[in-house]
Design a protein around this motif. Structure first.
Motif, short mmCIF file in Angstrom:
data_model
loop_
_atom_site.label_atom_id
_atom_site.label_comp_id
_atom_site.label_asym_id
_atom_site.label_seq_id
_atom_site.Cartn_x
_atom_site.Cartn_y
_atom_site.Cartn_z
N ALA A 193 134.13 -74.77 -26.19
CA ALA A 193 135.58 -74.44 -26.54
C ALA A 193 136.39 -75.72 -27.00
O ALA A 193 135.87 -76.89 -26.39
CB ALA A 193 136.23 -73.85 -25.24
N PRO A 194 137.21 -75.85 -27.93
CA PRO A 194 137.58 -74.51 -28.65
C PRO A 194 136.71 -73.79 -29.79
O PRO A 194 137.05 -72.96 -30.20
CB PRO A 194 138.92 -75.09 -29.15
CG PRO A 194 138.86 -76.33 -29.34
CD PRO A 194 138.04 -76.89 -28.23
N GLN A 195 135.72 -74.72 -29.92
CA GLN A 195 134.59 -74.48 -30.88
C GLN A 195 133.32 -75.35 -30.76
O GLN A 195 133.44 -76.47 -29.89
CB GLN A 195 134.92 -74.68 -32.43
CG GLN A 195 135.11 -76.05 -32.62
CD GLN A 195 135.84 -76.21 -34.02
OE1 GLN A 195 137.01 -76.58 -34.18
NE2 GLN A 195 134.86 -76.19 -35.07
N PRO A 196 132.16 -74.91 -30.98
CA PRO A 196 130.95 -75.57 -30.51
C PRO A 196 131.02 -76.97 -31.39
O PRO A 196 131.48 -77.36 -32.45
CB PRO A 196 129.88 -74.84 -31.49
CG PRO A 196 130.44 -73.26 -31.33
CD PRO A 196 131.85 -73.76 -31.45
N ALA A 197 130.59 -78.03 -30.46
CA ALA A 197 130.95 -79.43 -30.83
C ALA A 197 130.08 -80.29 -30.00
O ALA A 197 129.99 -80.00 -28.64
CB ALA A 197 132.26 -79.65 -30.85
N ARG A 198 129.78 -81.43 -30.45
CA ARG A 198 129.05 -82.62 -29.66
C ARG A 198 130.37 -83.35 -28.81
O ARG A 198 131.35 -83.75 -29.95
CB ARG A 198 128.30 -83.45 -30.22
CG ARG A 198 127.70 -84.61 -29.48
CD ARG A 198 127.02 -85.64 -30.48
NE ARG A 198 126.37 -86.58 -29.73
CZ ARG A 198 125.80 -87.48 -30.18
NH1 ARG A 198 125.51 -87.82 -31.47
NH2 ARG A 198 125.24 -88.73 -29.52
N ARG A 199 130.45 -83.63 -27.89
CA ARG A 199 131.47 -84.40 -27.12
C ARG A 199 131.04 -85.57 -26.56
O ARG A 199 130.17 -85.61 -25.58
CB ARG A 199 131.97 -83.62 -26.16
CG ARG A 199 133.55 -84.29 -25.56
CD ARG A 199 133.96 -83.15 -24.55
NE ARG A 199 135.48 -83.97 -23.87
CZ ARG A 199 135.34 -84.70 -22.79
NH1 ARG A 199 134.23 -84.84 -22.10
NH2 ARG A 199 136.44 -85.22 -22.33
N VAL A 200 131.34 -86.92 -27.01
CA VAL A 200 131.07 -88.06 -26.23
C VAL A 200 131.88 -88.61 -25.62
O VAL A 200 133.12 -89.02 -26.58
CB VAL A 200 130.25 -88.86 -27.26
CG1 VAL A 200 129.57 -90.22 -26.56
CG2 VAL A 200 129.06 -88.21 -27.90
N LEU A 201 131.96 -88.95 -24.28
CA LEU A 201 133.17 -89.57 -23.66
C LEU A 201 132.75 -91.03 -23.47
O LEU A 201 131.69 -91.39 -23.00
CB LEU A 201 133.37 -88.87 -22.32
CG LEU A 201 134.73 -89.49 -21.22
CD1 LEU A 201 135.74 -89.20 -22.07
CD2 LEU A 201 134.42 -88.91 -20.11
N LEU A 202 133.91 -91.91 -23.74
CA LEU A 202 133.35 -93.51 -23.81
C LEU A 202 134.60 -93.93 -22.87
O LEU A 202 135.68 -93.33 -22.75
CB LEU A 202 133.68 -94.01 -25.11
CG LEU A 202 132.72 -93.53 -26.40
CD1 LEU A 202 133.23 -94.21 -27.63
CD2 LEU A 202 131.18 -93.88 -26.09
N ARG A 203 134.07 -95.23 -22.16
CA ARG A 203 135.24 -96.04 -21.72
C ARG A 203 135.55 -97.16 -22.56
O ARG A 203 134.30 -97.98 -23.02
CB ARG A 203 134.69 -96.56 -20.28
CG ARG A 203 135.72 -97.38 -19.83
CD ARG A 203 135.45 -97.84 -18.18
NE ARG A 203 135.55 -96.52 -17.58
CZ ARG A 203 136.82 -95.92 -16.95
NH1 ARG A 203 137.96 -96.51 -17.41
NH2 ARG A 203 136.80 -94.90 -16.20
N VAL A 204 136.78 -97.37 -23.00
CA VAL A 204 137.16 -98.44 -23.89
C VAL A 204 138.04 -99.28 -23.18
O VAL A 204 139.19 -98.78 -23.01
CB VAL A 204 137.64 -98.17 -25.37
CG1 VAL A 204 137.78 -99.17 -25.99
CG2 VAL A 204 136.16 -97.02 -26.04
N GLY A 205 137.55 -100.54 -22.94
CA GLY A 205 138.62 -101.36 -21.99
C GLY A 205 138.91 -100.69 -20.83
O GLY A 205 137.96 -100.06 -19.94
#
Length: 285
Positions: A193-205
């Protein structure tokens, strides 16, 4: 491997607008924003306000003469309209960082020495501002800084959850944010959701940034976002401590329309057209 450029914090997100006064008032009235500085920058002929929504700084910015396309910000505003323009990272040395980015093959623009921009083609689609300076009168630089200074407002925002960006080139985004600068991958997953996707969560600073790459870039809300002129920032996602009270404040008190189908999260959003082109989403937290 070349040493990565260290990022100490994400300073702020710029919101490009045609009405600096209305934009500033929206952040104050809807989200409890606290303004601490205003300025005019002659080199780019633009007005700006600096404000905090709890722990994240936002900079509404407007060209004073939008018809003068000889100025870089006016050109950007004409291209993307009212929308999130960029976010800014803090580095120790602007000149050295500019040289490091150029050496890594990145395209740098509007280089004023102490601050400059890295163009979207180098970052996976996000226009990135880089600065070594502190913002004028920034409470963050003071010994009594309290990131919950705006808590208790009727909008119920308790802090920034993350900056959500949509990209058609995850490889370039990850190369820049984890190899050129010292970002860290926190999660890498497939979302539906809201559509098929790759999600990469980063920490920046000191900030979390999520990059979402749709499996079909020609479909869905992310595809629609990528199809228009934009600088990669899809939404600011905020934590709220009382979703029902936040909803009532936005919709009943201020008359802002709410939406959820195109959210990058499982929360709700203020209709971007009601917030001068910027998508603000809200999740419990």
């Amino acid at each position: 491997m070349t040493e990565r450029v260290a990022v100490s914090r994400i300073i702020h997100t710029i919101h490009a607008t045609t009405d600096i006064h209305r934009c500033r008032a929206l952040y104050q009235d809807a989200l409890g924003g606290l303004v601490f500085a205003e300025n005019y920058f002659p080199a780019e002929d633009r007005d700006a306000a600096l404000l905090y929504v709890t722990d994240h700084m936002v900079e509404p910015m407007a060209p004073r003469h939008p018809e003068d396309l000889t100025k870089p910000f006016a050109r950007q505003a004409a291209r993307i309209g009212q929308a999130f323009h960029s976010f800014e990272i803090k580095v120790a040395d602007g000149k050295a960082s500019s040289e490091a980015f150029r050496a890594a093959g990145c395209t740098v623009a509007s280089d004023y020495g102490v601050f400059f921009f890295v163009r979207p083609e180098s970052t996976g689609g996000v226009l990135l501002e880089v600065c070594e300076l502190s913002m004028p009168n920034d409470p963050w630089d003071r010994g009594n800084w309290n990131p919950r200074g705006g808590a208790g407002h009727a909008g119920r925002v308790t802090g920034l959850n993350h900056i959500a960006c949509v990209t058609a080139d995850m490889a370039s985004a990850l190369r820049f944010f984890t190899e050129v600068v010292d970002g860290e991958i926190l999660a890498d997953e497939r979302v539906l959701a809201p559509q098929p996707a790759r999600r990469v969560l980063l920490r920046v600073g000191d900030t979390q940034v999520a990059f979402l790459e749709p499996e079909d870039s020609g479909e869905g809300p992310f595809g629609a976002f990528l199809a228009r002129e934009q600088n990669g920032i899809y939404a600011l996602v905020w934590n709220v401590d009382d979703t029902d009270r936040a909803r009532a404040h936005f919709a009943e008190k201020l008359g802002l329309r709410l939406t959820s189908p195109h959210c990058a999260t499982s929360g709700l959003a203020i209709e971007p057209d009601d917030f001068l082109g910027a998508r603000h989403e809200f999740v419990p937290g």
